[in-house]
Structure formats: C-alpha cells, structure tokens
Design a protein around this motif. Structure first.
Motif, PDB file in Angstrom:
ATOM      1  N   ARG A 184       0.855  -1.175   0.000  1.00 51.11           N
ATOM      2  CA  ARG A 184       0.000   0.000   0.000  1.00 51.11           C
ATOM      3  C   ARG A 184       0.896   1.231   0.000  1.00 51.11           C
ATOM      4  O   ARG A 184       1.839   1.317   0.786  1.00 51.11           O
ATOM      5  CB  ARG A 184      -0.903   0.018   1.236  1.00 51.11           C
ATOM      6  N   THR A 185       0.599   2.189  -0.876  1.00 54.60           N
ATOM      7  CA  THR A 185       1.471   3.359  -0.980  1.00 54.60           C
ATOM      8  C   THR A 185       0.700   4.650  -0.735  1.00 54.60           C
ATOM      9  O   THR A 185      -0.487   4.757  -1.035  1.00 54.60           O
ATOM     10  CB  THR A 185       2.138   3.435  -2.367  1.00 54.60           C
ATOM     11  N   ILE A 186       1.415   5.622  -0.202  1.00 54.93           N
ATOM     12  CA  ILE A 186       0.937   6.991  -0.058  1.00 54.93           C
ATOM     13  C   ILE A 186       2.029   7.906  -0.589  1.00 54.93           C
ATOM     14  O   ILE A 186       3.146   7.471  -0.858  1.00 54.93           O
ATOM     15  CB  ILE A 186       0.625   7.341   1.417  1.00 54.93           C
ATOM     16  N   ALA A 187       1.687   9.176  -0.775  1.00 57.70           N
ATOM     17  CA  ALA A 187       2.678  10.154  -1.235  1.00 57.70           C
ATOM     18  C   ALA A 187       2.603  11.390  -0.355  1.00 57.70           C
ATOM     19  O   ALA A 187       1.514  11.827   0.033  1.00 57.70           O
ATOM     20  CB  ALA A 187       2.442  10.523  -2.689  1.00 57.70           C
ATOM     21  N   ILE A 188       3.752  11.957  -0.052  1.00 52.60           N
ATOM     22  CA  ILE A 188       3.815  13.157   0.782  1.00 52.60           C
ATOM     23  C   ILE A 188       4.455  14.275  -0.031  1.00 52.60           C
ATOM     24  O   ILE A 188       5.505  14.102  -0.658  1.00 52.60           O
ATOM     25  CB  ILE A 188       4.610  12.913   2.067  1.00 52.60           C
ATOM     26  N   ALA A 189       3.795  15.429  -0.024  1.00 49.08           N
ATOM     27  CA  ALA A 189       4.286  16.600  -0.751  1.00 49.08           C
ATOM     28  C   ALA A 189       4.573  17.725   0.230  1.00 49.08           C
ATOM     29  O   ALA A 189       3.810  17.962   1.176  1.00 49.08           O
ATOM     30  CB  ALA A 189       3.254  17.059  -1.778  1.00 49.08           C
ATOM     31  N   ASP A 190       5.668  18.416   0.001  1.00 52.35           N
ATOM     32  CA  ASP A 190       6.018  19.595   0.784  1.00 52.35           C
ATOM     33  C   ASP A 190       5.278  20.788   0.198  1.00 52.35           C
ATOM     34  O   ASP A 190       5.604  21.257  -0.896  1.00 52.35           O
ATOM     35  CB  ASP A 190       7.536  19.819   0.726  1.00 52.35           C
ATOM     36  N   LEU A 191       4.280  21.282   0.892  1.00 54.12           N
ATOM     37  CA  LEU A 191       3.462  22.379   0.386  1.00 54.12           C
ATOM     38  C   LEU A 191       4.206  23.708   0.378  1.00 54.12           C
ATOM     39  O   LEU A 191       3.765  24.663  -0.266  1.00 54.12           O
ATOM     40  CB  LEU A 191       2.181  22.510   1.213  1.00 54.12           C
ATOM     41  N   GLU A 192       5.319  23.769   1.083  1.00 57.49           N
ATOM     42  CA  GLU A 192       6.084  25.006   1.163  1.00 57.49           C
ATOM     43  C   GLU A 192       7.170  25.089   0.090  1.00 57.49           C
ATOM     44  O   GLU A 192       7.790  26.144  -0.078  1.00 57.49           O
ATOM     45  CB  GLU A 192       6.699  25.137   2.557  1.00 57.49           C
ATOM     46  N   LYS A 193       7.380  24.004  -0.620  1.00 57.97           N
ATOM     47  CA  LYS A 193       8.332  24.026  -1.725  1.00 57.97           C
ATOM     48  C   LYS A 193       7.790  24.917  -2.833  1.00 57.97           C
ATOM     49  O   LYS A 193       6.606  24.901  -3.136  1.00 57.97           O
ATOM     50  CB  LYS A 193       8.557  22.605  -2.247  1.00 57.97           C
ATOM     51  N   ARG A 194       8.679  25.674  -3.479  1.00 59.80           N
ATOM     52  CA  ARG A 194       8.216  26.668  -4.451  1.00 59.80           C
ATOM     53  C   ARG A 194       7.465  26.033  -5.614  1.00 59.80           C
ATOM     54  O   ARG A 194       6.364  26.468  -5.974  1.00 59.80           O
ATOM     55  CB  ARG A 194       9.409  27.473  -4.970  1.00 59.80           C
ATOM     56  N   THR A 195       8.036  25.026  -6.234  1.00 62.46           N
ATOM     57  CA  THR A 195       7.362  24.310  -7.317  1.00 62.46           C
ATOM     58  C   THR A 195       7.680  22.823  -7.224  1.00 62.46           C
ATOM     59  O   THR A 195       8.757  22.433  -6.768  1.00 62.46           O
ATOM     60  CB  THR A 195       7.801  24.817  -8.712  1.00 62.46           C
ATOM     61  N   ILE A 196       6.738  22.003  -7.679  1.00 61.23           N
ATOM     62  CA  ILE A 196       6.949  20.564  -7.809  1.00 61.23           C
ATOM     63  C   ILE A 196       6.673  20.221  -9.266  1.00 61.23           C
ATOM     64  O   ILE A 196       5.553  20.385  -9.747  1.00 61.23           O
ATOM     65  CB  ILE A 196       6.030  19.767  -6.867  1.00 61.23           C
ATOM     66  N   LYS A 197       7.695  19.769  -9.965  1.00 65.03           N
ATOM     67  CA  LYS A 197       7.581  19.553 -11.404  1.00 65.03           C
ATOM     68  C   LYS A 197       7.481  18.091 -11.808  1.00 65.03           C
ATOM     69  O   LYS A 197       7.037  17.782 -12.914  1.00 65.03           O
ATOM     70  CB  LYS A 197       8.771  20.201 -12.119  1.00 65.03           C
ATOM     71  N   THR A 198       7.907  17.169 -10.923  1.00 65.29           N
ATOM     72  CA  THR A 198       7.874  15.749 -11.264  1.00 65.29           C
ATOM     73  C   THR A 198       7.462  14.929 -10.038  1.00 65.29           C
ATOM     74  O   THR A 198       7.580  15.378  -8.885  1.00 65.29           O
ATOM     75  CB  THR A 198       9.230  15.233 -11.751  1.00 65.29           C
ATOM     76  N   VAL A 199       7.024  13.714 -10.309  1.00 65.93           N
ATOM     77  CA  VAL A 199       6.683  12.788  -9.222  1.00 65.93           C
ATOM     78  C   VAL A 199       7.896  12.508  -8.357  1.00 65.93           C
ATOM     79  O   VAL A 199       7.761  12.272  -7.140  1.00 65.93           O
ATOM     80  CB  VAL A 199       6.131  11.467  -9.829  1.00 65.93           C
ATOM     81  N   GLY A 200       9.074  12.572  -8.932  1.00 70.95           N
ATOM     82  CA  GLY A 200      10.295  12.300  -8.186  1.00 70.95           C
ATOM     83  C   GLY A 200      10.534  13.253  -7.024  1.00 70.95           C
ATOM     84  O   GLY A 200      11.334  12.966  -6.122  1.00 70.95           O
ATOM     85  N   GLU A 201       9.836  14.393  -7.010  1.00 70.56           N
ATOM     86  CA  GLU A 201       9.988  15.352  -5.921  1.00 70.56           C
ATOM     87  C   GLU A 201       9.024  15.066  -4.769  1.00 70.56           C
ATOM     88  O   GLU A 201       9.037  15.779  -3.763  1.00 70.56           O
ATOM     89  CB  GLU A 201       9.779  16.761  -6.460  1.00 70.56           C
ATOM     90  N   LEU A 202       8.196  14.029  -4.903  1.00 65.08           N
ATOM     91  CA  LEU A 202       7.321  13.591  -3.835  1.00 65.08           C
ATOM     92  C   LEU A 202       7.997  12.474  -3.046  1.00 65.08           C
ATOM     93  O   LEU A 202       8.837  11.736  -3.558  1.00 65.08           O
ATOM     94  CB  LEU A 202       6.003  13.076  -4.392  1.00 65.08           C
ATOM     95  N   GLU A 203       7.596  12.327  -1.805  1.00 65.59           N
ATOM     96  CA  GLU A 203       8.074  11.212  -0.972  1.00 65.59           C
ATOM     97  C   GLU A 203       7.019  10.112  -1.048  1.00 65.59           C
ATOM     98  O   GLU A 203       5.897  10.294  -0.560  1.00 65.59           O
ATOM     99  CB  GLU A 203       8.276  11.678   0.466  1.00 65.59           C
ATOM    100  N   ILE A 204       7.357   8.997  -1.645  1.00 64.83           N
ATOM    101  CA  ILE A 204       6.419   7.895  -1.810  1.00 64.83           C
ATOM    102  C   ILE A 204       6.774   6.806  -0.794  1.00 64.83           C
ATOM    103  O   ILE A 204       7.919   6.332  -0.751  1.00 64.83           O
ATOM    104  CB  ILE A 204       6.436   7.344  -3.250  1.00 64.83           C
ATOM    105  N   ILE A 205       5.784   6.433   0.013  1.00 62.08           N
ATOM    106  CA  ILE A 205       6.040   5.567   1.159  1.00 62.08           C
ATOM    107  C   ILE A 205       5.080   4.372   1.129  1.00 62.08           C
ATOM    108  O   ILE A 205       3.896   4.511   0.830  1.00 62.08           O
ATOM    109  CB  ILE A 205       5.843   6.347   2.471  1.00 62.08           C
ATOM    110  N   LYS A 206       5.597   3.199   1.462  1.00 58.39           N
ATOM    111  CA  LYS A 206       4.747   2.022   1.655  1.00 58.39           C
ATOM    112  C   LYS A 206       4.326   1.964   3.122  1.00 58.39           C
ATOM    113  O   LYS A 206       5.124   2.183   4.022  1.00 58.39           O
ATOM    114  CB  LYS A 206       5.502   0.747   1.273  1.00 58.39           C
ATOM    115  N   ILE A 207       3.057   1.639   3.337  1.00 61.46           N
ATOM    116  CA  ILE A 207       2.570   1.553   4.720  1.00 61.46           C
ATOM    117  C   ILE A 207       2.033   0.149   5.004  1.00 61.46           C
ATOM    118  O   ILE A 207       1.763  -0.608   4.104  1.00 61.46           O
ATOM    119  CB  ILE A 207       1.474   2.599   5.014  1.00 61.46           C
TER     120      ILE A 207
END
Length: 257
Positions: A234-257
């Motif tokens: 099972r996977t979730i993704a975490i995004a830093d909302l304070e980062k100026r821009t997110i251009k690719t999925v690679g900038e997300l933290e993808i975690i198995k739970i």
C-alpha cells in the motif's frame, strides 16, 4: 452512525469547501489512494500523520472490496467532521452508487434503503479535486476537461466532466479521448498534457486504477493504491506544500505503509 451521516453541519462544511479544494502553502500534504474497506490502512495513516503540520487528502473509494467498508467510511466522515481543514475526502466512483449503480458493490448492496440514502446523501457533497499552490492537482480518475480550474467548482454530478473525475482511466499511449471500456472513459497522453496545461498544473496525483504503472507521462502522473484489496503493498505520497514548485513525481516522498 446514522446521526453523524445525517449531520447537517458536516454537509454545510462540505458545501462551504466547494468542489475544488485549494490547499495552503504551509506544512505537508499526505495523499492516500483507494482504501476500499481496508480500515487498517486508514488507521495507519491517521496514526502516523494526523497531527500538526499535515493535511490528509484521501482520493476516494472508501467502500466495497475490503472487509471493513462501513467502519472505514464512518471513521473518515467522523474525522472530517471533527477536523475539516486537516482531512480532505475526495469523491471516488464508489461513493456514487446511487447516481450510477455498478457491480460488485458489496457495501452498498448490504445496506437498508434508509442507510443507502443516508450515506449517498453525504457522499454526494464530497469535493472533486484538490490543488496546491506549487503545481499539484489530485483527483480520483482523470482531470476534467475544463478551461480553467475555477470551473471545477461548477461541475454537475453525472455530467461528462464528473464522469472524467470519478470514472476516467489513463493508458500510456498517445491520444486524447480513446473511447469507453466497460463503462469507463479512457484517455491518453495528449489528453493529460492538454488538461494539465489548461489547469496550469505540473503533476497529477490520482488513484482508481490498481494495475496501471504507478508513474507515467514523463514522470508527471502518479497513481496510488492504499488498500490490500488489490495489492500486497500500500502506498501513499507526501508533498512539501512550502516548496516553491513541484515539477515531477520524483519530488514527492512515496512511502509504503
């Protein structure tokens, strides 16, 4: 639970939010794919991230498939009522059984008529999409074919754009609308690029398709599944909302739970 499902204050909260949630540029966002009655997955997410600095965005499909559908959706609606700004519950196709019946639907088919009406009433008020200031959009299926993001607030239930959001599938090939497969509209990479450009978004986070490759379209589209109903992981993704821009999925933290 019946009292809570019919809680007018919860419906007022959902109506006040509108169909498009605009997330603040503060803290982190946790994106959760289909849970489908996997209450353990939902519990795990809340245990780890339901505290200051995080907003939890669930991408729809809270019922059917899994063993604990009722427990799962009751828990999520209660958390939404108690912490409306920290818990976002998007609409998936499995929340709209009364609008467009489907099968199998073990949760809905196991309810009394009164219970079905109560759950349907609240689920029809759920938002369609969430957006961040740094380029992300989250929906259940595919982004709607609209000219601007503001139009999402005015999409009507059972309209073409609603079908795209709740039921739309992607395939990793060129093309715009590619036809319907078993009642689900199918879209290609040209549709993805066009709608994302109109919405002025860089990365899409979605769920709905358990067997598609998780990352497609040049690292700009992420599909999450957060239920053992389909996969052992099972996977979730975490995004830093304070980062100026997110251009690719690679900038997300993808975690198995």
């Amino acid at each position: 639970m019946k009292r809570m499902v019919n809680d007018e204050s919860l419906k007022k909260t959902l109506n006040r939010e509108g169909r498009l949630i605009r997330l603040p540029a503060k803290g982190k966002a946790v994106f959760v794919g289909d849970t489908h009655g996997d209450f353990e997955a939902t519990e795990t997410v809340f245990h780890r991230y339901f505290h200051s600095g995080y907003i939890l965005i669930f991408l729809g499909d809270y019922v059917d498939r899994g063993q604990y559908s009722r427990k799962n959706i009751e828990f999520l609606l209660e958390k939404k009522r108690d912490a409306p700004e920290q818990v976002i519950l998007l609409m998936g196709n499995h929340e709209t059984y009364s609008l467009l019946p489907f099968s199998p639907a073990d949760f809905w088919e196991g309810l009394s008529l009164e219970e079905e009406q109560s759950f349907s009433d609240i689920c029809q008020h759920l938002p369609f999409a969430a957006m961040t200031e740094n380029g992300l959009i989250a929906v259940h299926g595919v982004p709607p074919d609209v000219n601007t993001s503001d139009e999402i607030d005015y999409i009507q239930l059972v309209s073409e754009q609603w079908h795209q959001i709740a039921w739309g599938d992607f395939v990793e090939m060129p093309g715009d609308f590619l036809g319907n497969y078993r009642g689900r509209p199918v879209y290609g990479e040209d549709y993805f690029k066009r709608t994302m450009s109109l919405l002025k978004r860089t990365v899409l986070i979605r769920s709905h398709q358990p067997y598609i490759k998780p990352v497609i379209f040049n690292n700009r589209c992420l599909t999450l599944m957060t239920s053992h109903a389909y996969k052992p992981s099972r996977t979730i993704a975490i995004a830093d909302l304070e980062k100026r821009t997110i251009k690719t999925v690679g900038e997300l933290e993808i975690i198995k739970i």
